[in-house]
Write an enzyme that holds these catalytic residues in place. Structure first.
Site, mmCIF file in Angstrom:
data_model
loop_
_atom_site.group_PDB
_atom_site.id
_atom_site.type_symbol
_atom_site.label_atom_id
_atom_site.label_comp_id
_atom_site.label_asym_id
_atom_site.label_seq_id
_atom_site.Cartn_x
_atom_site.Cartn_y
_atom_site.Cartn_z
ATOM 1 N N ASP A 1 12.179 -22.265 9.741
ATOM 2 C CA ASP A 1 12.963 -21.732 8.612
ATOM 3 C C ASP A 1 13.623 -22.974 7.999
ATOM 4 O O ASP A 1 13.124 -24.095 8.202
ATOM 5 C CB ASP A 1 13.981 -20.688 9.103
ATOM 6 C CG ASP A 1 14.584 -19.864 7.952
ATOM 7 O OD1 ASP A 1 13.919 -18.936 7.470
ATOM 8 O OD2 ASP A 1 15.720 -20.172 7.502
ATOM 9 N N LYS B 1 15.973 -13.748 14.835
ATOM 10 C CA LYS B 1 16.241 -14.998 14.100
ATOM 11 C C LYS B 1 17.091 -15.883 14.998
ATOM 12 O O LYS B 1 17.832 -15.386 15.845
ATOM 13 C CB LYS B 1 17.001 -14.704 12.799
ATOM 14 C CG LYS B 1 16.862 -15.785 11.768
ATOM 15 C CD LYS B 1 15.555 -15.641 11.024
ATOM 16 C CE LYS B 1 15.289 -16.795 10.088
ATOM 17 N NZ LYS B 1 14.140 -16.507 9.214
#
Ligand code: NDP
Ligand code: 2IT
Length: 460
Positions: free
Chosen positions: A180, A140
Site C-alpha cells: 500500500d 489492513k
C-alpha cells in the site's frame, strides 16, 4: 395503507433506527477514530434499503458484528538507524473479517498511520474483496514509519523488525498482506525474506506483490491502475460515452497513479496533471509518463523535477490545487480525503463528467454528496480500485498451483473481474431503487455476500 406496504414502511423505519443506533455505538466506542467513523457511515447509509428488505440481518446483529474487527494487533517495532540510534515505531495489523477467506489486505508505511486509518482501510477492504468474487477476507496493516529520507539499510532493518512480529500472525491460509502507500515490491521482498527465515519454510503465498522471479504475479504492479481505467471505460461505455480525448487529472504519482495514467492514455484519454505530497505538475498537452516513471520508480525523485526536463510544463506547490484545473475525469489516486466539498464544487463548476476513486476514501462524505446530486458519474473506491487485490488473489492462486501465468492471461482476468464488478454494482443499485448510484450498489453487493457467509457460519 395495504398490509404489505405497512410492513415495508415499518421495516424501513426500523432499518433507519437500527443504522442510527449502531452508528452511535461505533462513535461512542471509537471516539477518536474519525476516518473509521467516516468509512462506517458511508457503508451504513447505503444499507438501509437492504436491511428493510431483509430484516433478518438486523435480527442477527450483523452490523454490530461487522464493525468489530475479529482481531486487532498492535506492536512495538524497534530498529537501529544509520547513526546507531535506537528508534521505535508502532506497527498494526487489523484482521477485520475472515467470512469469505483468509484475511487479505495491504501494509502502509506512512507517518500518518494510526489505528483509525488502519481500521477504515480494513473495514473497506472486507467489502472490496467480497466484490471481486474471490475467496478473500479483509484486513489492513502498517506502521507510522516514514520511509522518506531513510537509507536502503534503514528501510531493510525497519521492515525486518516489522515482520519479526507480524510473522506470528500471518500465513498463506491465515492472513496474506501486500503493499500500500510506502510499501512496494522492495519492501515486500524484505518482508518475504524475513518471514521465510523465521518460518523455516518457503511459503510463497504468505505475501502478494512479490518480485516476478520468486512467486510474484505478472501484472500485479499494474493491476490497481489498469483496473481503475478498465472500470472507468466500462462506466463510460455503459453511459454512451467514450474516454477518447477526455482530459484527465490524476493525483499522486505512486503505484496506482502511474498505471492508471498509463492505461487511461492507452484507452485514448489525455492525462494533463499529476502530483506528489509537495505539489502538482500541469502539462496541458499531456504528461510525459516516461519521465514520471523514471523519477518516481527509479530515482526516488520529487514531481517538481519534471519541469527541469519539460520546461513548458508548470509546477505548483501544494497538492490540493490540482482540482482547480478544468478536466473531464478526476482520478484521486494518492490518499484519503483529498477531495473535500470545496474541491468537489470546483470540479463540478469546471464541467467534470466523472470521478474515480483510485485511492481509498479520497473523497469526503460531503464531496460524494455533491457529485451524486450533480449526476457526475462516480466510481467508488471499493469497486474501481479492487483490481490490485483481485490480482493479489490471482497471485495466491498461482502460488498454490506452483505455476505462473502470462501477463496477457492475468490482464484478461483482471479486465473480466473489473467489468463484473461494474455490472454487479450497477445491478445492485438498480435492484435497490437508485440506478446509477454505484456507492450504494458497491456497498450493497459487497455487504450481502459477507453478511450471508457470516450467518451461515453461525455466531462466532
Ligand atoms: P504509493 O506510495 O506508491 O504512492 C502514493 C502517492 O500518493 C505518492 O505520490 C505520494 O506522494 C502521494 N501521497 C501519499 N500520502 C499523501 C498525503 N498524505 N498527501 C499527499 N500526497 C500523498 O502508494 P499507492 O499508489 O500504492 O497507493 C495510493 C492510494 O491507493 C492509497 O490510498 C492506497 O490505499 C490505494 N490503493 C493502493 C493499492 C495498491 O495496490 N497499491 C490498491 C488499492 C488502493 P509522496 O511520494 O510525496 O509521499
Ligand atoms: O487497498 C488495497 O486494496 C491494497 N492496498 C491492495 C491489497 C492487496 O492485498 O493486494
Amino acid at each position: 395503507m395495504k398490509t404489505v406496504e405497512k410492513m415495508e414502511f415499518s421495516y424501513l423505519q426500523q432499518a433507519k433506527d437500527y443504522v442510527d443506533e449502531v452508528y452511535e455505538m461505533v462513535k461512542k466506542r471509537n471516539p477518536d477514530q474519525v476516518e473509521f467513523q467516516q468509512a462506517v457511515k458511508e457503508v451504513f447509509d447505503s444499507l438501509i434499503p437492504v436491511l428493510a428488505k431483509h430484516p433478518n440481518y438486523m435480527q442477527q446483529a450483523i452490523l454490530e458484528r461487522m464493525v468489530e474487527p475479529e482481531r486487532t494487533i498492535t506492536f512495538r517495532v524497534p530498529w537501529v538507524d544509520d547513526k546507531g540510534k535506537v528508534r521505535v515505531n508502532r506497527g498494526y495489523r487489523v484482521q477485520f473479517s475472515s467470512a469469505l477467506g483468509p484475511y487479505k489486505g495491504g501494509i502502509r508505511f506512512h507517518p500518518t498511520v494510526n489505528e483509525s486509518i488502519i481500521k477504515f482501510l480494513g473495514f473497506e477492504q472486507t467489502f472490496k474483496n467480497s466484490l471481486t468474487g474471490q475467496p478473500i477476507g479483509g484486513a489492513k496493516g502498517g506502521a507510522d514509519f516514514d520511509p522518506k529520507g531513510k537509507s536502503e539499510m534503514e528501510i531493510m532493518r525497519f521492515t525486518q523488525s516489522f515482520m519479526t512480529e507480524l510473522s506470528k500472525h500471518i500465513g498463506p491460509d491465515l492472513d496474506v498482506p501486500a503493499g500500500d502507500i510506502g510499501v512496494g515490491a522492495k519492501e515486500i521482498g524484505y518482508m518475504f525474506g524475513q518471514y521465510k527465515k523465521l518460518r523455516g519454510a518457503y511459503e510463497a503465498g504468505v505475501l502478494t506483490g512479490k518480485g516476478i522471479g520468486y512467486g510474484g504475479s505478472l501484472a500485479r504492479k499494474e493491476a490497481t491502475g489498469y483496473g481503475t481505467a478498465y472500470f472507468m471505460d466500462a462506466m463510460f461505455k455503459d453511459n454512451g460515452l467514450s474516454l477518447d480525448g477526455c482530459k484527465v487529472i490524476v493525483s499522486g504519482s505512486g503505484n496506482v497513479s502511474i498505471y492508471a495514467m498509463e492505461k487511461m492514455v492507452e484507452l485514448g484519454a489525455n492525462v494533463i496533471a499529476c502530483s506528489d505530497s509537495d505539489g502538482y505538475i500541469y502539462d496541458e498537452n499531456g504528461i510525459y509518463l516516461e519521465t514520471v516513471k523514471r523519477l518516481k520508480e527509479e530515482e526516488q525523485g520529487r514531481i517538481r523535477e519534471y519541469i527541469k526536463e519539460h520546461p513548458h510544463a508548470m509546477f505548483k506547490e501544494g497538492c490540493s490545487g490540482i482540482w482547480e484545473i478544468p478536466c473531464d475525469i478526476a482520478l484521486p489516486c494518492a490518499t484519503q480525503n483529498e477531495i473535500d466539498d470545496s474541491a468537489a464544487r470546483l470540479l463540478v463548476a469546471n464541467g467534470v463528467k466523472a470521478v474515480g476513486e483510485g485511492a481509498n476514501m479520497p473523497t469526503t462524505l460531503e464531496a460524494i454528496e455533491i457529485f451524486l446530486e450533480n449526476n457526475i458519474l462516480f466510481a467508488p473506491a471499493k469497486a474501481v480500485n479492487a483490481g490490485g487485490v483481485a490480482v493479489s488473489a490471482l497471485e495466491m492462486a498461482q502460488n498454490s498451483a506452483r505455476l505462473a501465468w502470462s501477463f496477457e492471461e492475468v490482464d484478461s482476468k483482471l479486465y473480466e473481474i473489473m467489468n463484473n464488478i461494474y455490472t454487479t454494482s450497477t445491478k445492485a443499485a438498480e435492484d435497490y431503487g437508485q440506478p446509477g448510484n454505484l456507492v450504494l450498489g458497491a456497498n450493497i453487493a459487497g455487504f450481502i455476500k459477507v453478511a450471508d457467509a457470516m450467518i451461515a457460519q453461525g455466531i462466532i
